[in-house]
Enzyme design. Structure first.
Site, mmCIF file in Angstrom:
data_model
loop_
_atom_site.group_PDB
_atom_site.id
_atom_site.type_symbol
_atom_site.label_atom_id
_atom_site.label_comp_id
_atom_site.label_asym_id
_atom_site.label_seq_id
_atom_site.Cartn_x
_atom_site.Cartn_y
_atom_site.Cartn_z
ATOM 1 N N ASN A 1 45.909 54.252 38.367
ATOM 2 C CA ASN A 1 44.871 53.701 37.491
ATOM 3 C C ASN A 1 43.810 53.076 38.393
ATOM 4 O O ASN A 1 44.013 51.990 38.931
ATOM 5 C CB ASN A 1 45.504 52.649 36.565
ATOM 6 C CG ASN A 1 44.470 51.916 35.732
ATOM 7 O OD1 ASN A 1 43.317 52.334 35.655
ATOM 8 N ND2 ASN A 1 44.879 50.824 35.109
ATOM 9 N N LYS B 1 40.973 51.950 37.595
ATOM 10 C CA LYS B 1 40.202 50.897 36.905
ATOM 11 C C LYS B 1 38.702 51.083 37.158
ATOM 12 O O LYS B 1 38.242 52.218 37.288
ATOM 13 C CB LYS B 1 40.690 49.512 37.332
ATOM 14 C CG LYS B 1 42.208 49.371 37.232
ATOM 15 C CD LYS B 1 42.679 47.952 37.322
ATOM 16 C CE LYS B 1 44.186 47.925 37.334
ATOM 17 N NZ LYS B 1 44.749 46.596 37.218
ATOM 18 N N HIS C 1 46.216 49.309 27.808
ATOM 19 C CA HIS C 1 46.382 48.536 29.051
ATOM 20 C C HIS C 1 46.141 47.058 28.754
ATOM 21 O O HIS C 1 45.283 46.722 27.928
ATOM 22 C CB HIS C 1 45.412 49.050 30.117
ATOM 23 C CG HIS C 1 45.715 48.502 31.469
ATOM 24 N ND1 HIS C 1 45.337 47.235 31.855
ATOM 25 C CD2 HIS C 1 46.386 49.031 32.518
ATOM 26 C CE1 HIS C 1 45.774 47.014 33.088
ATOM 27 N NE2 HIS C 1 46.408 48.085 33.513
ATOM 28 N N GLU D 1 44.563 44.884 30.263
ATOM 29 C CA GLU D 1 43.168 44.442 30.453
ATOM 30 C C GLU D 1 42.325 44.782 29.225
ATOM 31 O O GLU D 1 41.399 44.062 28.880
ATOM 32 C CB GLU D 1 42.591 45.067 31.736
ATOM 33 C CG GLU D 1 43.193 44.401 32.963
ATOM 34 C CD GLU D 1 43.296 45.282 34.195
ATOM 35 O OE1 GLU D 1 42.631 46.326 34.262
ATOM 36 O OE2 GLU D 1 44.082 44.928 35.097
ATOM 37 N N GLU E 1 54.448 47.111 31.775
ATOM 38 C CA GLU E 1 53.654 46.375 32.752
ATOM 39 C C GLU E 1 53.653 44.893 32.389
ATOM 40 O O GLU E 1 52.857 44.465 31.541
ATOM 41 C CB GLU E 1 52.211 46.891 32.748
ATOM 42 C CG GLU E 1 52.073 48.359 33.075
ATOM 43 C CD GLU E 1 50.716 48.671 33.676
ATOM 44 O OE1 GLU E 1 50.688 49.210 34.780
ATOM 45 O OE2 GLU E 1 49.688 48.348 33.062
ATOM 46 N N GLY F 1 48.207 43.172 39.395
ATOM 47 C CA GLY F 1 47.168 42.756 40.328
ATOM 48 C C GLY F 1 47.415 41.391 40.949
ATOM 49 O O GLY F 1 46.528 40.809 41.565
ATOM 50 N N SER G 1 51.918 45.545 40.493
ATOM 51 C CA SER G 1 52.050 45.326 41.937
ATOM 52 C C SER G 1 53.091 46.240 42.582
ATOM 53 O O SER G 1 53.768 45.834 43.535
ATOM 54 C CB SER G 1 52.343 43.856 42.239
ATOM 55 O OG SER G 1 51.273 43.047 41.772
HETATM 56 C C1 PEP Z 1 47.774 48.356 36.422
HETATM 57 O O1 PEP Z 1 46.731 47.792 36.212
HETATM 58 O O2 PEP Z 1 48.153 49.257 35.648
HETATM 59 C C2 PEP Z 1 48.553 47.928 37.577
HETATM 60 C C3 PEP Z 1 49.836 48.170 37.582
HETATM 61 O O3 PEP Z 1 47.886 47.288 38.577
HETATM 62 P P1 PEP Z 1 48.488 46.775 39.995
HETATM 63 O O4 PEP Z 1 49.318 47.894 40.547
HETATM 64 O O5 PEP Z 1 47.274 46.487 40.836
HETATM 65 O O6 PEP Z 1 49.311 45.572 39.699
#
Ligand code: PEP
Length: 255
Positions: A10, A12, A96, A98, A168, A174, A214
């Site tokens: 992803n 973003k 997601h 976000e 998630e 992040g 992460s």
């Molecule tokens: C995401 O936004 O789907 C995600 C898992 O981000 P990160 O790997 O940066 O934590």
């Protein structure tokens, strides 16, 4: 039931179209022919067409990060499933955290998108997960259950095999904080149980449940070795070819 691992990037709101094409060219050069792991990249809308051209003939799929449930019409700034299909996208990230947090997306709206994506033969990557306050309040499983049941309302058994779920935990996205393997596996197994209840054992056994939050080459092998962790949705570590390729290698080793 053995499921092929899936690694999805992803990106973003990162990479302009030239940068996106350069990144995907590196991925294609190294992993474009491997078939051990299903790989999906989800660039921003502006880079979809350029990335699609680079992916021609490669074993890497194209995904979008969002879509609108309607086919077309007066929805300024939005993109439909049909438009994504026309660019040969096969997957779309929906719900997601976000989008839920910054754009106020509700389970009901995400459900409309899920149904529209499936109708257009796009595979939804439906994201669910709890906030830190919800985890600390012992609400994790309840939150995930609501998001799954509401997000998948009206999905038929036949359609369900096309789904991908991404667990998630919001507090791990992040932040560099990763869920422990036990925390992640517990929620993945719980989601599998919900899917069995909704769609039956055989279909639920085919649905990939990704971990996101992460994930990076150092922590991926242990997570990917868990029985219900079928891959990763990767943010930060998908922005550089080297780390993303290492994650594909880790998934191949864990299969
Ligand atoms: C995401 O936004 O789907 C995600 C898992 O981000 P990160 O790997 O940066 O934590």
């Amino acid at each position: 039931m053995s499921r092929k691992k899936l690694i999805a990037g992803n990106w973003k709101m990162n990479k302009n179209s030239a940068e996106a094409v350069a990144l995907v060219a590196e991925l294609v050069a190294v992993a474009g022919k491997q078939t051990d792991v299903e790989v999906v990249v989800c660039p921003p809308f502006t880079a979809l067409e350029g990335v699609a051209a680079k992916l021609e003939g490669a074993e890497i799929r194209l995904g979008a990060q969002n879509m609108h449930p309607e086919k077309s019409g007066a929805y300024t700034g939005e993109i439909s499933a049909e438009m994504l299909r026309a660019l040969h996208a096969t997957h779309v990230i929906l719900g997601h955290s976000e989008r839920r947090t910054y754009f106020g997306e509700t389970d009901a709206f995400i459900n409309k998108k899920t149904l529209a994506a499936l109708k257009a033969e796009l595979r939804p990557i439906l994201c669910v997960g709890e906030t830190l306050a919800e985890r600390e309040g012992n609400q994790t499983l309840k939150v995930v259950q609501t998001q799954i049941e509401a997000g998948l309302d009206g999905v038929t058994k036949e359609q369900a095999a096309q789904l991908v779920i991404a667990y998630e935990p919001v507090w791990a996205i992040g932040t560099g904080k990763v869920a422990t393997t036990a925390q992640a596996q517990e929620v993945h197994a719980f989601i599998r149980g919900l899917l069995v209840r909704l769609f039956g054992e055989s279909v639920a056994g085919k649905i990939r449940i990704l971990y996101g939050g992460s994930m990076k080459p150092s922590n991926a092998p242990e997570l990917l070795a868990q029985p219900d962790i079928d891959g990763g949705l990767i943010g930060g570590a998908s922005l550089e070819a080297r780390s993303f390729l290492e994650l594909i290698t880790a998934a191949a080793a864990a299969k």
